[in-house]
Design an enzyme around this catalytic site. Structure first.
Site, short mmCIF file in Angstrom:
data_model
loop_
_atom_site.label_atom_id
_atom_site.label_comp_id
_atom_site.label_asym_id
_atom_site.label_seq_id
_atom_site.Cartn_x
_atom_site.Cartn_y
_atom_site.Cartn_z
CE LYS A 127 37.29 34.34 37.50
NZ LYS A 127 38.62 34.97 38.01
CG ASP A 167 38.36 38.14 36.53
OD1 ASP A 167 39.21 37.54 37.03
OD2 ASP A 167 38.02 38.18 35.19
#
Ligand code: NDP
Ligand code: 2IT
Length: 447
Positions: A127, A167
């Protein structure tokens, strides 16, 4: 929790990562649910398996300087956590939001390990992101920021190494700028280095819709297994970004009426059912605030502040905005109003206290790692198509996505039953996701 080994690892994680509350929250949730597995495998302790699982393989931090339209220089922070590569290249989105800190990225990266494993596809956990706020910035400013961000990140990514995607705050526009800069620096067309790309340059059909559609496919599987369905049900969805929008589209297609959506300022309630085309126009085209919806929808109301959305009576609630947006009070309001199912579209949108309360009250509860895995699963399908230099139709990708979500439901639900927690999809998803990664780590030795 009784297991001494897990208690020790939790204490060590807390001592080592001071102040990273969101990271501790997911560590507690996951490790507590793994207790029955760890009890059966005393060899994990000698192998340091849980210590290795909770320590990122690599944490990259960098300065991101960029110049605004007036010529002033700003400095943001960039992050990328490469958490676990046991089952495939690191894979996970990038979040651009002012709240992003190292601990935020670590919580998201840790969750991503299990989610990616659940998809059944060969992707590890990663991430990244930045505390950059794209709100109110011009396209040119966003482009310069993305170019500066990629000028550092390109050293660490690659189609077989680490594959970012979107995201919060990172959508098609940002992915385009990031990919363009990667291509320019490396001088190679490596389509599979990032996913969520536009359709003309290697994106997958249905990736935009995938997370929201996937949440509804998972929820539908859970409802049907319990003799229920979306048909005729009232649904409240929080957020109005990528996940919320397409969850609203699919829930409506499956026969439900979605009556509320929100943004970070407040929420709209439209008892007639949300007009999603109007939302897309406001949020995607104009990049404006959700409040504007009420101007053309006289039956709808707008309320300032986002948490009140959970006091609207509904049968099914689908939080799709951000972490910890649904707390214990919100959970109590949902239960008091007769809600019977909650599905997490966002990552960790429910606090651990809210989850415990919802489960104890007998609601059907679909945890994020399972329910929102459709986005990353379709990203992996995008990587497959890039490797083949070929593309599938919308219907083909959508059918694969649906099959993947139904499989995740089956696997999470049977893992829960196997470990004596039938119906507990939180435990089932964590256990099913963990076992594959743990076995791969053990097979690969101490690395
Ligand atoms: P977007 O940026 O498209 O939308 C985010 C939405 O959530 C916006 O409506 C935003 O409001 C709202 N929001 C963001 N931060 C906050 C906050 N602090 N408080 C209240 N509301 C907030 O992001 P996505 O839809 O992509 O992501 C939403 C969630 O889903 C995140 O948790 C993300 O990690 C998760 N997720 C996303 C996937 C994907 O494929 N995109 C896949 C799996 C999970 P505003 O418009 O005011 O900013
Ligand atoms: O949280 C997530 O799973 C995402 N933001 C999607 C990640 C991806 O690589 O598609």
């Amino acid at each position: 929790m009784k297991n001494e080994y897990l208690k020790r690892v939790i204490a060590e994680v807390e001592a080592r990562n001071e102040g990273e509350k969101e990271f501790f929250q997911t560590i507690h949730e996951v490790l507590e649910s793994l207790e029955p597995v760890v009890e059966q495998h005393p060899e994990y302790e000698k192998l340091g398996l849980i210590e290795r699982l909770t320590e990122p393989e690599r944490m990259i931090k960098f300065r991101v300087p960029w110049t605004d339209d007036e010529g002033k220089v700003h400095v943001n922070r960039g992050f990328r956590v490469q958490f676990n590569s046991a089952i495939g290249p690191y894979k996970g989105g990038l979040r651009f939001h002012p709240s992003v800190k190292e601990g935020t990225i670590k919580f998201l990266g840790f969750e991503q390990i299990f989610k990616n494993s659940l998809t059944g596809l060969p992707i590890g956990g990663g991430k990244g992101g930045s505390d950059f706020d794209p709100k109110g910035k011009s396209d040119a400013e966003v482009m310069r920021f993305c170019q500066s961000y990629m000028t550092e990140l390109y050293k660490y990514v690659g189609q077989d190494v680490d594959v970012p995607a979107g995201d919060i705050g990172v959508g098609a526009r940002e992915v385009g700028y990031l990919f363009g800069q990667f291509k320019r620096i490396t001088g190679a067309y490596e389509g599979g280095v990032i996913t969520g790309k536009g359709i003309p340059y290697g994106g997958s059909l249905a990736r935009t819709e995938a997370t929201g559609f996937g949440v509804c496919y998972f929820t539908d599987a859970m409802l049907r297994d319990n003799g229920k369905s979306f048909e005729g049900k009232t649904v409240v969805i929080s957020g109005s970004g990528n996940v919320a929008t397409y969850a609203c589209v699919k829930a409506t297609e499956l026969g439900a009426k979605v009556v509320a959506l929100s943004d970070s300022n407040g929420y709209i309630h439209d008892p007639e059912g949300i007009d999603i085309e109007a939302i897309k126009e406001i949020k995607q085209v104009r990049r404006a605030r959700i409040k504007e919806y009420i101007a053309d929808h006289p039956k709808a109301t707008y309320t300032e502040g986002c948490r009140g959305i959970w006091t609207i009576p509904c049968d099914i609630a689908i939080p799709c905005a951000t972490q910890n947006e649904l707390d214990l009070d919100s959970a109590k309001a949902l239960v008091a109003n007769g809600c019977f199912a909650v599905s997490e579209g966002a990552n960790m949108p429910c606090t651990n206290e809210a989850v415990a309360y919802l489960q104890a009250s007998g609601l059907l509860f679909a945890p994020a790692k399972a329910a929102n895995a459709g986005g990353v699963a379709t990203s992996a399908l995008e990587m497959s198509q890039n490797s083949m230099r070929y593309s599938w139709s919308f219907e083909e990708v959508d059918a694969k996505l649906k099959g993947i979500m139904e499989n995740i439901y089956k696997n999470a639900s049977s893992a829960a039953a196997e470990y004596g927690m039938a119906g507990n999809l939180v435990a089932g998803a964590n256990i099913a996701g963990f076992l594959k990664v743990a076995n791969a780590m053990i097979a690969q030795g101490i690395v």
